[in-house]
Write a protein that holds these residues in place. Structure first.
Motif, PDB file in Angstrom:
ATOM      1  N   TRP A 163       0.826  -1.162   0.088  1.00 58.46           N
ATOM      2  CA  TRP A 163      -0.036   0.066  -0.007  1.00 58.46           C
ATOM      3  C   TRP A 163       0.762   1.092   0.043  1.00 58.46           C
ATOM      4  O   TRP A 163       0.636   2.401  -0.728  1.00 58.46           O
ATOM      5  N   GLU A 164       2.010   1.249   1.109  1.00 55.10           N
ATOM      6  CA  GLU A 164       2.867   2.495   0.772  1.00 55.10           C
ATOM      7  C   GLU A 164       3.411   2.659  -0.520  1.00 55.10           C
ATOM      8  O   GLU A 164       3.475   3.808  -1.060  1.00 55.10           O
ATOM      9  N   LEU A 165       3.986   1.644  -1.207  1.00 58.43           N
ATOM     10  CA  LEU A 165       4.689   1.828  -2.313  1.00 58.43           C
ATOM     11  C   LEU A 165       3.411   2.032  -3.758  1.00 58.43           C
ATOM     12  O   LEU A 165       3.805   2.955  -4.536  1.00 58.43           O
ATOM     13  N   SER A 166       2.515   1.545  -3.589  1.00 61.47           N
ATOM     14  CA  SER A 166       1.508   1.616  -4.480  1.00 61.47           C
ATOM     15  C   SER A 166       0.735   3.044  -4.232  1.00 61.47           C
ATOM     16  O   SER A 166       0.570   3.696  -5.445  1.00 61.47           O
ATOM     17  N   ASN A 167       0.455   3.526  -3.366  1.00 60.41           N
ATOM     18  CA  ASN A 167       0.142   4.978  -3.011  1.00 60.41           C
ATOM     19  C   ASN A 167       1.043   5.969  -3.703  1.00 60.41           C
ATOM     20  O   ASN A 167       0.796   6.849  -4.350  1.00 60.41           O
ATOM     21  N   GLU A 168       2.327   5.514  -3.234  1.00 58.41           N
ATOM     22  CA  GLU A 168       3.537   6.739  -3.487  1.00 58.41           C
ATOM     23  C   GLU A 168       3.818   6.677  -5.057  1.00 58.41           C
ATOM     24  O   GLU A 168       3.850   7.747  -5.669  1.00 58.41           O
ATOM     25  N   LEU A 169       3.641   5.355  -5.760  1.00 52.86           N
ATOM     26  CA  LEU A 169       4.204   5.531  -7.199  1.00 52.86           C
ATOM     27  C   LEU A 169       2.854   5.540  -8.194  1.00 52.86           C
ATOM     28  O   LEU A 169       2.882   6.094  -9.230  1.00 52.86           O
ATOM     29  N   PHE A 170       1.613   4.982  -7.695  1.00 49.30           N
ATOM     30  CA  PHE A 170       0.630   4.472  -8.625  1.00 49.30           C
ATOM     31  C   PHE A 170      -0.693   5.396  -7.976  1.00 49.30           C
ATOM     32  O   PHE A 170      -1.797   4.937  -8.527  1.00 49.30           O
ATOM     33  N   GLU A 171      -0.821   5.820  -7.040  1.00 47.97           N
ATOM     34  CA  GLU A 171      -1.952   6.487  -6.266  1.00 47.97           C
ATOM     35  C   GLU A 171      -3.075   5.248  -6.084  1.00 47.97           C
ATOM     36  O   GLU A 171      -4.190   5.382  -6.323  1.00 47.97           O
ATOM     37  N   LEU A 172      -2.442   3.977  -5.963  1.00 45.38           N
ATOM     38  CA  LEU A 172      -3.380   3.027  -5.546  1.00 45.38           C
ATOM     39  C   LEU A 172      -3.970   2.241  -7.003  1.00 45.38           C
ATOM     40  O   LEU A 172      -4.968   1.576  -7.039  1.00 45.38           O
ATOM     41  N   LYS A 173      -3.739   2.979  -8.038  1.00 48.29           N
ATOM     42  CA  LYS A 173      -4.496   2.550  -9.276  1.00 48.29           C
ATOM     43  C   LYS A 173      -4.118   1.195  -9.751  1.00 48.29           C
ATOM     44  O   LYS A 173      -4.719   0.720 -10.467  1.00 48.29           O
ATOM     45  N   ASN A 174      -3.039   0.515  -9.177  1.00 40.12           N
ATOM     46  CA  ASN A 174      -2.866  -0.811  -9.528  1.00 40.12           C
ATOM     47  C   ASN A 174      -3.546  -1.842  -8.975  1.00 40.12           C
ATOM     48  O   ASN A 174      -3.334  -2.966  -9.078  1.00 40.12           O
ATOM     49  N   PHE A 175      -4.375  -1.472  -7.796  1.00 39.69           N
ATOM     50  CA  PHE A 175      -5.122  -2.479  -7.114  1.00 39.69           C
ATOM     51  C   PHE A 175      -6.367  -2.936  -7.885  1.00 39.69           C
ATOM     52  O   PHE A 175      -7.509  -2.587  -7.302  1.00 39.69           O
TER      53      PHE A 175
END
Length: 816
Positions: A731-743
């Protein structure tokens, strides 16, 4: 952002606070979406979680998180199986009220589970000792009583003196109480029984529904426990002198056999020590004191333990008449005959039954062979089928046909009939202890047993009790049990037994499936149940194969019959997790080989604990603790964290695959192989260790190339795949890198699986000598040219007489 040092403590607290403040894991009230109901067996609030808990709940959490990303409406609840003896034992030891001890433990364990980042619904949490839960459970019990599914009777029970309570047969292990390990005694007591036997055939038949979805081992265990058998039931008539000896109180008794083809081989009959005739003989001293003492000793041993004991018995000095030959048959009492099965009486055929043979040899009883086994029965019973001998009109018939013919003969002559029997016994649910749900009944001198009025529920426990370990505090309470009869209004006495705690865990899955906004009004919402049930994935230990799982299946069916739910089987898929071992043994405080989850999380973080517990072994296998592997898991997460600095795109990039280098193509291949593995794991194998291994391979492949777009695509997918396993970091990396759009659901690109080249093994005369890399489109001739070039030094001075190319596998050159 610099990705230098992976520090899980602050990162994990941050995301746990985010999830908590946003109610991130509550199921939607709307029932428009497809659903997934993921449930791990709820814990007993013993005070601290152990690594078995960590494994159980991390498995369940992985399923729940995965299916949320697949756009399912996910129900993933937690609660507390909070009634039971340990609370009373702790009350005695620590001078604490069981309720205080229980709820303080719940508060502490809740924090421990929260520290793992588990995505439980908060709004659906409850403890089975909550009065509201008891209220609805008591209503179900009353309805069962009214429908004949619950009754009261006096019978011989398994009694644990240490726990001061009755135990079900399933709770007696090697003659000892399953909780305290104290020796179990046999005791005559009144109690309430649930008529689970009314559902014997249904419970057996519906195991077919669960085939391929439950472990075959569990299905077999349940099938054997239910124990269906078909055979002949008939009466043994007592001889005239035996009737007289028994003062004409008895003239016959019933027996059941699955081998009617051996009936002409009966040489004695045996009764259970608890049989009514045996009791009459003892009470009237119709045999000598020494024999009576032997029978009394047999009665003190539980049914399970008798099976393991040496065969014992004695002649009761009475006889019965064989129904077909008219011969006298001696009647014995034997420790291997169970009062709870087949009427507590058997016909004994030593020549064709191992147990009967052992007993007959010990007591020098006749052995009559009536099935042809090729040679005379002398050293062991012949238990196979065969042709009948010395069997009157049935001589010469094969066993299978003879069984039917003999049953038909008995039915025609009205001597007996075909019958189906089950080993399964009704479930004794009365417990003589305080910390449990009170049975909602009143004992009235005028009206007998009377259910409490529904409007008076719950019948709650009094809190002003002292737990000493002596007897039942409800029975000795000065006022609690005194009440008015709900039927006639006269003075009456409340039932002081409480329910077996397996009752609470037999319907909790249906309570979770009910929207909490309705909890005060209904115990189970049929509308909600229709949407959420059945549980899509249930997770727990193999040790619950018979007790909990059988009772929960029964309760669901009974509540279906009573109109509370349309569900007929509670758990669609079952995963039985293996134990967590250390130094080759199950973790236990007494062995000093435990691992404290709190200390592990403090040192390495929750994600490391989760990663290790899911990577170290397939979930159904035993897991051996390995400190080095824990360290390795932590290092992998550090490497995953640091690799984020190579990501250059904020969304999934478009990549021209054909223009990539070999290393870049390999990295993409490994990433998408991991994506395919995720589908396989969550939909089929449940082998999370293989998904983690694939993800590790993919990360290694990403580090072997430098293309920012390939890194970006790789992290976009890998962080998604790993989120169910290591949620905080992803969640930390996905939020920082992709704004959680990868979930979201991963789209598999087939282009990455098209290989530019293939590696072939090269053999000479069938012996592997090397390998070559050839273009995927290479012709046979081109492949042979490359193979001969690679093997040039080995081909000097020889003649190739045959050339074999196995596409995508090997080249074999046959030479002389």
């Amino acid at each position: 952002m610099a990705y230098e040092q992976y520090s899980p403590s602050e990162l994990e607290s941050k995301w746990q606070d985010v999830w908590d403040s946003t109610n991130a894991f509550e199921p939607e009230d709307s029932y428009k979406k497809p659903k997934k109901y993921i449930l791990s067996m709820f814990p007993y609030p013993s005070g601290r979680i152990h690594m078995g808990h960590v494994r159980n709940y991390c498995l369940g959490d992985a399923f729940a998180r995965h299916f949320r990303k697949q756009n399912y409406n996910v129900l993933h609840p937690i609660g507390w199986d909070s009634f039971g003896m340990p609370a009373e034992n702790a009350a005695i030891k620590n001078k604490l009220h069981p309720k205080k001890w229980t709820y303080e433990n719940i508060d502490y364990m809740k924090k421990e589970l929260n520290s793992l980042g588990l995505s439980f619904s908060k709004t659906r949490e409850f403890a089975t000792s909550d009065e509201l839960y008891t209220r609805w459970e008591q209503e179900f019990i009353i309805k069962m009583y009214e429908e004949g599914l619950l009754y009261k009777k006096s019978t011989t029970v398994n009694w644990c003196e240490d726990c001061h309570t009755v135990l079900a047969n399933e709770q007696v292990e090697d003659g000892c109480c399953w909780r305290c390990d104290n020796q179990v005694e046999q005791k005559e007591m009144p109690g309430f029984y649930i008529a689970i036997t009314k559902y014997s055939q249904t419970l057996l038949d519906d195991l077919k529904i669960l085939e391929s979805q439950w472990p075959s081992q569990v299905l077999t265990m349940q099938e054997n426990w239910i124990g269906r058998s078909t055979g002949l039931e008939f009466d043994f008539e007592l001889s005239e002198d035996s009737k007289a000896k028994l003062d004409n109180k008895f003239d016959k008794y019933s027996v059941f056999t699955t081998r009617p083809d051996t009936i002409f081989g009966v040489s004695y009959s045996a009764l259970a020590p608890e049989h009514d005739i045996v009791t009459y003989i003892i009470e009237n001293k119709l045999i000598d004191d020494e024999k009576i003492a032997e029978i009394e000793a047999m009665r003190k041993v539980g049914e399970r333990d008798r099976a393991a004991e040496e065969k014992k018995g004695l002649y009761l000095e009475i006889d019965v008449v064989h129904p077909l030959t008219g011969e006298k048959v001696p009647v014995w009492v034997a420790n291997f005959v169970l009062a709870s099965y087949g009427g507590g009486a058997v016909m004994a055929v030593p020549a064709h039954d191992e147990r009967d043979f052992e007993f007959a040899q010990k007591y020098v009883l006749p052995i009559k062979q009536v099935i042809d086994g090729g040679e005379k029965v002398e050293k062991a019973a012949f238990t196979e089928a065969g042709a009948l001998v010395d069997s009157g009109d049935f001589t010469g018939e094969k066993s299978g046909n003879a069984k039917d013919l003999i049953i038909e003969h008995f039915e025609k002559k009205e001597l007996g009939s075909r019958k189906v029997n089950f080993k399964l016994r009704d479930w004794g649910v009365s417990r003589q202890r305080y910390w449990g749900a009170p049975l909602p009944f009143v004992n009235c001198d005028s009206c007998g047993v009377v259910p409490e009025k529904l409007e008076n529920l719950p019948i709650a426990l009094p809190e002003d009790v002292e737990i000493t370990g002596e007897g039942n505090p409800l029975d000795s309470h000065p006022t609690w049990k005194n009440c008015k009869c709900p039927k006639c209004g006269k003075d009456a006495v409340r039932e002081t037994d409480t329910l077996d705690t397996f009752v609470q865990s037999s319907w909790y899955h249906l309570r979770y499936a009910t929207n909490p906004s309705k909890w005060n009004d209904v115990g189970i919402s049929k509308e909600d149940s229709d949407y959420w049930m059945d549980v899509d994935q249930y997770i727990g230990g193999i040790e619950h194969a018979i007790l909990h799982l059988l009772y929960a299946r029964f309760f669901t069916k009974a509540l279906n019959s009573l109109g509370y739910t349309n569900s007929a089987e509670p758990f669609k898929n079952l995963l039985t997790q293996g134990m967590v071992l250390k130094d080759g043994a199950k973790m236990s405080k007494s062995k000093g080989n435990t691992v404290d989850p709190d200390a592990l999380i403090k040192k390495y973080g929750a994600d490391t604990a989760r990663l290790f517990i899911l990577f170290a072994a397939p979930p159904t296998k035993e897991l051996e603790w390995n400190d080095n592997a824990v360290e390795g898991s932590f290092k992998f997460l550090g490497r995953l964290y640091r690799g984020a600095e190579n990501v250059t795109a904020k969304e999934l990039p478009k990549i021209e695959h054909s223009s990539l280098s070999k290393e870049e193509k390999e990295a993409r291949l490994k990433v998408y192989e991991a994506a395919n593995k995720a589908v396989e794991v969550f939909e089929k194998t449940r082998a999370f260790n293989t998904l983690i291994a694939s993800s590790m391979e993919a990360l290694n492949a990403l580090y072997n190339q430098k293309n920012g777009d390939v890194w970006s695509e790789g992290y976009f997918i890998l962080l998604n795949l790993l989120e169910p396993i290591v949620p905080h970091l992803t969640w930390e990396l996905s939020n920082e890198l992709f704004e959680l759009k990868n979930f979201t659901e991963v789209e598999i690109l087939e282009e990455v699986f098209v290989k530019d080249s293939v590696t072939l093994g090269v053999s000479i005369n069938g012996k592997r000598r090397g390998e070559i890399e050839v273009p995927a489109s290479a012709s046979k001739d081109e492949i042979l040219i490359l193979a001969k070039e690679e093997m040039a030094s080995r081909l000097e001075g020889v003649t190739i007489i045959k050339e074999i190319v196995v596409p995508n596998r090997l080249v074999n050159l046959v030479v002389k």
